[in-house]
Scaffold this active site. Structure first.
Site, PDB file in Angstrom:
ATOM      1  N   SER A  29      -7.561 -13.904  32.580  1.00  0.00           N
ATOM      2  CA  SER A  29      -7.198 -13.575  32.920  1.00  0.00           C
ATOM      3  C   SER A  29      -5.888 -12.727  32.152  1.00  0.00           C
ATOM      4  O   SER A  29      -5.255 -13.761  31.573  1.00  0.00           O
ATOM      5  CB  SER A  29      -6.133 -14.732  34.358  1.00  0.00           C
ATOM      6  OG  SER A  29      -5.006 -13.841  34.157  1.00  0.00           O
ATOM      7  N   LEU A  31      -3.170 -12.181  31.506  1.00  0.00           N
ATOM      8  CA  LEU A  31      -1.399 -12.480  31.894  1.00  0.00           C
ATOM      9  C   LEU A  31      -1.969 -13.937  31.321  1.00  0.00           C
ATOM     10  O   LEU A  31      -0.521 -14.627  30.824  1.00  0.00           O
ATOM     11  CB  LEU A  31      -1.474 -12.017  33.549  1.00  0.00           C
ATOM     12  CG  LEU A  31      -0.373 -12.538  33.719  1.00  0.00           C
ATOM     13  CD1 LEU A  31       1.303 -12.132  32.769  1.00  0.00           C
ATOM     14  CD2 LEU A  31       0.431 -12.617  34.946  1.00  0.00           C
ATOM     15  N   HIS A  32      -2.865 -14.679  32.612  1.00  0.00           N
ATOM     16  CA  HIS A  32      -2.451 -16.717  31.933  1.00  0.00           C
ATOM     17  C   HIS A  32      -3.312 -17.002  30.673  1.00  0.00           C
ATOM     18  O   HIS A  32      -2.610 -17.632  30.599  1.00  0.00           O
ATOM     19  CB  HIS A  32      -3.295 -17.128  32.504  1.00  0.00           C
ATOM     20  CG  HIS A  32      -2.388 -16.606  34.347  1.00  0.00           C
ATOM     21  ND1 HIS A  32      -3.377 -15.454  35.479  1.00  0.00           N
ATOM     22  CD2 HIS A  32      -1.577 -16.975  35.179  1.00  0.00           C
ATOM     23  CE1 HIS A  32      -1.859 -15.525  36.581  1.00  0.00           C
ATOM     24  NE2 HIS A  32      -1.375 -16.151  36.477  1.00  0.00           N
ATOM     25  N   ARG A  33      -3.430 -15.546  29.805  1.00  0.00           N
ATOM     26  CA  ARG A  33      -3.928 -16.351  28.758  1.00  0.00           C
ATOM     27  C   ARG A  33      -2.881 -15.838  27.858  1.00  0.00           C
ATOM     28  O   ARG A  33      -2.679 -17.110  26.476  1.00  0.00           O
ATOM     29  CB  ARG A  33      -5.178 -14.951  28.209  1.00  0.00           C
ATOM     30  CG  ARG A  33      -6.550 -15.799  28.352  1.00  0.00           C
ATOM     31  CD  ARG A  33      -7.558 -14.675  27.098  1.00  0.00           C
ATOM     32  NE  ARG A  33      -7.096 -13.294  26.950  1.00  0.00           N
ATOM     33  CZ  ARG A  33      -7.847 -12.112  28.277  1.00  0.00           C
ATOM     34  NH1 ARG A  33      -8.741 -12.818  28.914  1.00  0.00           N
ATOM     35  NH2 ARG A  33      -7.429 -11.339  28.014  1.00  0.00           N
ATOM     36  N   GLU A 102       1.309 -18.918  41.845  1.00  0.00           N
ATOM     37  CA  GLU A 102       0.633 -18.382  40.682  1.00  0.00           C
ATOM     38  C   GLU A 102      -0.664 -18.287  41.503  1.00  0.00           C
ATOM     39  O   GLU A 102      -0.842 -19.193  42.665  1.00  0.00           O
ATOM     40  CB  GLU A 102      -0.100 -19.628  39.805  1.00  0.00           C
ATOM     41  CG  GLU A 102       1.013 -20.012  38.866  1.00  0.00           C
ATOM     42  CD  GLU A 102       1.308 -18.696  38.118  1.00  0.00           C
ATOM     43  OE1 GLU A 102       0.617 -17.661  37.607  1.00  0.00           O
ATOM     44  OE2 GLU A 102       2.456 -18.374  37.013  1.00  0.00           O
TER      45      GLU A 102
END
Length: 153
Positions: A29, A31-33, A102
């Protein structure tokens, strides 16, 4: 609707394995990285402590999705949606409004997760609106674009 705490009967090893799975999902992802450790502590760990999460694996035991939720007051929900502040530990059980901090489903299982939550988790809240803030990475300008999303249970 009253919220009761039902602790999960999970071992520390199981929780650690799921947290590892969430980290694996985040690699897929954009974003989540970008999250730092403090963001994970703030946005993921309270869900494990309160049993307010669903973790999904495929038939081979590989993680495919994760979703968590908080029951927040209207004021806190509005502050979270406006970007005034981030969720804090005391917010997770502060009211009756369902807020999704999330949802990580980088392999296209988002709709399946939402349908599962509607059927299995949020059935007592049928008809209520649920909200989240989705982020999309604008790599060209090195920023995250926030988008408020509402959906019905």
């Amino acid at each position: 609707m009253s919220i009761t705490h039902q602790p999960a009967n999970l071992t520390l090893a199981q929780i650690q394995q799921m947290i590892g799975g969430v980290m694996l999902l985040s690699q897929h992802s954009p974003l989540h990285r970008r999250y730092v450790v403090a963001e994970w502590l703030q946005r993921i760990l309270p869900a494990f402590e309160l049993n307010q999460f669903c973790y999904y694996e495929d038939e081979h035991g590989r993680p495919i999705a994760f979703c968590n939720w908080a029951f927040v007051s209207e004021q806190i929900r509005d502050e979270l949606l406006s970007g005034v502040r981030e969720i804090s530990p005391s917010d997770w059980r502060s009211g009756q409004q369902i807020y999704i901090p999330e949802m990580i489903a980088p392999f296209g299982h988002g709709r399946e997760v939402v349908n599962d939550l509607r059927r299995r988790v949020f059935l007592p809240w049928q008809g209520q609106k649920v909200c989240t803030v989705r982020g999309k990475v604008d790599a060209q300008n090195d920023r995250c674009i926030r988008k408020v999303q509402w959906f019905s249970i």
